[in-house]
Structure formats: C-alpha cells, structure tokens
Scaffold this active site. Structure first.
Site, PDB file in Angstrom:
ATOM      1  N   ASP A 125     -58.512  59.934 -32.468  1.00 46.62           N
ATOM      2  CA  ASP A 125     -58.372  59.639 -31.294  1.00 46.62           C
ATOM      3  C   ASP A 125     -59.360  60.228 -30.254  1.00 46.62           C
ATOM      4  O   ASP A 125     -59.781  61.244 -30.344  1.00 46.62           O
ATOM      5  CB  ASP A 125     -56.965  60.387 -30.762  1.00 46.62           C
ATOM      6  CG  ASP A 125     -56.372  59.533 -29.581  1.00 46.62           C
ATOM      7  OD1 ASP A 125     -55.187  59.133 -29.954  1.00 46.62           O
ATOM      8  OD2 ASP A 125     -56.746  59.910 -28.511  1.00 46.62           O
TER       9      ASP A 125
ATOM     10  N   ASN B  29     -45.564  55.204 -30.592  1.00 46.32           N
ATOM     11  CA  ASN B  29     -44.943  54.957 -29.172  1.00 46.32           C
ATOM     12  C   ASN B  29     -44.654  53.394 -28.831  1.00 46.32           C
ATOM     13  O   ASN B  29     -45.676  52.778 -29.457  1.00 46.32           O
ATOM     14  CB  ASN B  29     -46.083  55.471 -28.023  1.00 46.32           C
ATOM     15  CG  ASN B  29     -46.162  56.753 -28.221  1.00 46.32           C
ATOM     16  OD1 ASN B  29     -45.397  57.721 -28.754  1.00 46.32           O
ATOM     17  ND2 ASN B  29     -47.687  57.221 -28.020  1.00 46.32           N
TER      18      ASN B  29
ATOM     19  N   GLY C  29     -44.350  55.493 -23.871  1.00 45.90           N
ATOM     20  CA  GLY C  29     -45.797  56.071 -23.746  1.00 45.90           C
ATOM     21  C   GLY C  29     -46.737  55.200 -24.437  1.00 45.90           C
ATOM     22  O   GLY C  29     -47.823  55.704 -24.653  1.00 45.90           O
ATOM     23  N   GLN C  30     -46.295  53.907 -24.685  1.00 45.65           N
ATOM     24  CA  GLN C  30     -47.551  53.302 -25.516  1.00 45.65           C
ATOM     25  C   GLN C  30     -48.423  52.489 -24.318  1.00 45.65           C
ATOM     26  O   GLN C  30     -48.076  52.108 -23.227  1.00 45.65           O
ATOM     27  CB  GLN C  30     -46.835  51.899 -26.194  1.00 45.65           C
ATOM     28  CG  GLN C  30     -47.996  51.088 -26.930  1.00 45.65           C
ATOM     29  CD  GLN C  30     -47.325  50.041 -27.759  1.00 45.65           C
ATOM     30  OE1 GLN C  30     -46.164  49.699 -27.875  1.00 45.65           O
ATOM     31  NE2 GLN C  30     -48.092  49.320 -28.569  1.00 45.65           N
TER      32      GLN C  30
ATOM     33  N   HIS D  30     -50.114  51.236 -33.766  1.00 46.00           N
ATOM     34  CA  HIS D  30     -50.790  52.270 -34.502  1.00 46.00           C
ATOM     35  C   HIS D  30     -49.929  53.428 -34.532  1.00 46.00           C
ATOM     36  O   HIS D  30     -48.702  53.656 -33.786  1.00 46.00           O
ATOM     37  CB  HIS D  30     -51.832  53.009 -33.642  1.00 46.00           C
ATOM     38  CG  HIS D  30     -51.855  52.782 -31.901  1.00 46.00           C
ATOM     39  ND1 HIS D  30     -51.548  52.082 -31.022  1.00 46.00           N
ATOM     40  CD2 HIS D  30     -51.488  53.937 -31.410  1.00 46.00           C
ATOM     41  CE1 HIS D  30     -51.226  52.611 -29.803  1.00 46.00           C
ATOM     42  NE2 HIS D  30     -51.148  53.936 -30.210  1.00 46.00           N
TER      43      HIS D  30
ATOM     44  N   HIS E  83     -50.004  57.396 -34.576  1.00 48.18           N
ATOM     45  CA  HIS E  83     -50.781  58.803 -34.504  1.00 48.18           C
ATOM     46  C   HIS E  83     -50.543  59.852 -35.468  1.00 48.18           C
ATOM     47  O   HIS E  83     -49.254  60.027 -35.918  1.00 48.18           O
ATOM     48  CB  HIS E  83     -50.244  59.528 -33.182  1.00 48.18           C
ATOM     49  CG  HIS E  83     -50.192  58.586 -31.801  1.00 48.18           C
ATOM     50  ND1 HIS E  83     -51.248  58.975 -31.165  1.00 48.18           N
ATOM     51  CD2 HIS E  83     -49.616  57.713 -31.411  1.00 48.18           C
ATOM     52  CE1 HIS E  83     -51.352  58.080 -29.959  1.00 48.18           C
ATOM     53  NE2 HIS E  83     -50.119  57.145 -30.270  1.00 48.18           N
TER      54      HIS E  83
END
Ligand code: 5GP
Ligand code: ZN
Length: 106
Positions: A30, A85, A91-92, A98, A100
């Site tokens: 990230d 998310n 919170g996306q 994907h 995390h």
C-alpha cells in the site's frame, strides 16, 4: 477498466513492484501504509466491490484469501488482519476489490 488505478497497476501502466503475482491476482505494498506491513491483494479481473460481486466471483475472492495466507507465511508474520472495505460508507476509496493485509510484524 479505463480510469481504474488498480487496473493501471496490473497492466503496468503505473509501475509498481509486485510482491506476488499469479494468473488470478497480484499483491503489492500500500502506498500509504497503516501498519508495519500493509499489502493489498487484488484480482486481475476488475470487480468493483464485494457489493457488486457476481456469480463465480467467490472463487476469485477465495483465491485472494489463500494468497494472503501464503504471503503472510512467507513473510513469517505471526499474526495479521485481512480487511475488505465495502462501499464509500465502508471506507472504500478504490473501486477495484482488494484485501488489505495488515500486520504490526514484518
Ligand atoms: P480502500 O480504502 O479502497 O479500501 O483502500 C485503497 C488503498 O489503496 C488505500 O490504502 C491507498 O493507500 C491505496 N492506494 C491508492 N492508490 C494507490 C496506488 O497508486 N498505489 C498503491 N500502492 N496503493 C494505492
Ligand atoms: Zn480495476
């Protein structure tokens, strides 16, 4: 998918080092890490969100989880969190699904 930043990373249009790649998915760091180890694991196929998964996508998502496990083992992480998310209110920010992988180890 045009204008998808993660599709551009997958195609190589945006240069990003992959920690892992196979025919279904890729993993990379990230760019704004929120833990000592913060990786993103995502399918090469553009799926916007868990909220719009189609029939058959569960196999792809399952593969991402398996890869997350294997990556964590290879990095000798004793513990970690997997987070997805979903939706802007969840919170996306990037609408290419994907996982995390977050760990305070690594
Ligand atoms: P979301 O909030 O959609 O679940 O997570 C998106 C994540 O992608 C964020 O943690 C953000 O830092 C990361 N990210 C966004 N753009 C890029 C990029 O171009 N490269 C990398 N490596 N990570 C990115
Ligand atoms: Zn995409």
């Amino acid at each position: 998918m045009k204008d998808c930043i993660f599709c551009k990373i997958i195609s190589g249009e945006i240069n990003t080092a992959f920690l892992y790649e196979d025919e279904i998915c890729v993993a990379f760091k990230d760019k704004n890490p929120k833990a000592k180890t913060h990786l993103l694991i995502l399918p090469k196929k553009h799926i916007a969100s868990v909220a719009v998964m189609n029939e058959g996508d569960e196999q792809t998502i399952g593969h991402l989880v398996k890869c997350a496990k294997e990556i964590a083992e290879n990095l000798n992480l004793p513990g970690y969190k997997l987070q997805i998310n979903v939706g802007r209110d969840g919170g996306q920010e990037v609408f290419h699904i994907h996982i995390h992988l977050l760990s305070n180890y690594g």
